[in-house]
Design an enzyme around this catalytic site. Structure first.
Site, short mmCIF file in Angstrom:
data_model
loop_
_atom_site.label_atom_id
_atom_site.label_comp_id
_atom_site.label_asym_id
_atom_site.label_seq_id
_atom_site.Cartn_x
_atom_site.Cartn_y
_atom_site.Cartn_z
N GLU A 196 0.97 -0.99 -0.33
CA GLU A 196 0.46 -0.32 0.19
C GLU A 196 0.62 0.83 0.37
O GLU A 196 0.70 2.65 -0.60
CB GLU A 196 -1.60 -0.06 0.64
CG GLU A 196 -2.08 -0.64 1.28
CD GLU A 196 -1.37 -2.54 0.92
OE1 GLU A 196 -2.63 -3.76 1.05
OE2 GLU A 196 -0.48 -2.99 1.72
N HIS A 232 -10.13 -5.83 10.52
CA HIS A 232 -10.61 -5.02 8.80
C HIS A 232 -11.85 -4.95 9.84
O HIS A 232 -12.74 -4.65 8.46
CB HIS A 232 -10.57 -7.21 8.11
CG HIS A 232 -9.87 -7.80 7.16
ND1 HIS A 232 -8.85 -8.46 8.97
CD2 HIS A 232 -8.78 -7.66 6.72
CE1 HIS A 232 -8.23 -9.45 8.01
NE2 HIS A 232 -7.90 -8.70 6.56
#
Length: 343
Positions: A73, A142
């Protein structure tokens, strides 16, 4: 001819569109409209996206416009920010916003602050988008909501859609905006169909960033929410309506800049306020709304303290029964409204 014969011509009907398809439409239309727009992220190209948001786009636009990235990322967010500084308009997809923590230096220090630090000479027209907040059965790493995190930072615009129209109109507006925009979607809404008006089916349909929408008119209490909890508020309002309580439901749509004027006008009418969000309570979006109401003219219209409905103040548990109790449910909103109204 039909009109001359006295036949009624019906306007083109609204259609049912899932949030997933609305996002796909927006990306397709903006890629077609502006050759500077490109999409990058993990599995967005050949695999059609982890959530199939980018289905068919790689085959249509090719490797230069829809780019699969390595699992890094920080790396691909940095590439996207640099491309935006150089004049392109990237859409950077995070597989979940929890993973945006790997790239938060790029989002905050590189994207959000550059226009200010360059005295306006360097624009960073970039969109960071992907699923945010709780999904189902994916535990703490998450399931975090980052609306308050990114909404805290000057230089960013932050949007959080609920319906298919929200998703399409806000994504198109975000891509066309010359500032960095964080778009916080809900994985649990991707497959949910919503009615899409004829207007929203247009390729030029955009929703102004920074403008809330009143989803339901009411006289007794104002409910303010964003993303999936808007739907919970609508359900709670239907339940409460049977008991004679009419809720005004405001879909915030944008976290930053926040449309506090719409909330103030509603509170002046209903005299009661309940905020609803999936994020944690401390320093949350609801806390900001309550503070702004307390500091502004609408405070004088409140007949009772504002009430917040939030996620539990814990990392998200994995067990389903614990997960359900960590996320605001319709019953929690009904309870909060009755508490605010003292009934």
């Amino acid at each position: 001819l039909q009109q001359r014969r006295g036949l009624r011509l019906s306007a083109p009907a609204a259609i049912q569109v899932t949030v997933r398809d609305a996002l796909n439409q927006a990306l397709d239309e903006e890629l077609e409209r502006d050759e500077r727009v490109f999409l990058l992220g993990e599995e967005v190209a050949q695999y059609d996206g982890a959530y199939k948001i980018s289905r068919g786009l790689w085959k249509k636009y090719g490797d230069k416009r829809v780019i699969d990235t390595p699992i890094s990322e920080m790396g691909f967010a940095g590439i996207a920010v640099g491309a935006a500084m150089a004049g392109l308009r990237p859409v950077c997809e995070f597989m979940t916003f929890n993973f945006s923590m790997q790239a938060i230096d790029q989002v905050i220090n590189s994207a959000a602050k550059t226009c200010y630090m360059s005295a306006g000479s360097i624009a960073v027209p970039i969109v960071f988008r992907g699923p945010n907040g709780a999904s189902a059965g994916v535990a703490a790493q998450h399931s975090q909501c980052f609306a308050a995190w990114y909404g805290h930072c000057p230089g960013l615009k932050v949007v959080s859609p609920w319906s298919a129209e929200d998703a399409k109109g806000l994504l198109k507006a975000a891509i066309r905006d010359d500032n960095p925009v964080v778009m916080l979607e809900s994985e649990l809404l991707y497959g949910v169909p919503f009615e899409m008006s004829e207007q929203a089916q247009s390729k030029e349909f955009v929703i102004p960033i920074g403008k809330a929408k009143i989803e339901r008119q009411g006289a007794h209490v104002t409910l303010v929410a964003h993303s999936r909890p808007v739907g919970h508020c609508m359900e709670a309002a239907a339940v409460l309506s049977k008991e004679g309580v009419e809720c005004e439901v405001i879909n915030l749509r944008t976290i930053r800049p926040m449309d506090i004027e719409t909330v103030e006008a509603s509170v002046a009418k209903t005299n009661h306020l309940v905020t609803v969000e999936g994020g944690w309570p401390q320093f949350g979006v609801g806390a900001e709304i309550c503070a702004r109401i307390m500091e502004g003219p609408a405070f004088n219209y409140l007949d009772a303290p504002a009430v917040r409905v939030t996620g539990a103040d814990v990392p998200m548990p994995y067990a389903k029964i614990l997960e359900d109790n960590s996320i605001p449910q319709v019953k929690d909103i009904v309870f909060a409204v009755k508490k605010a109204l003292n009934i």
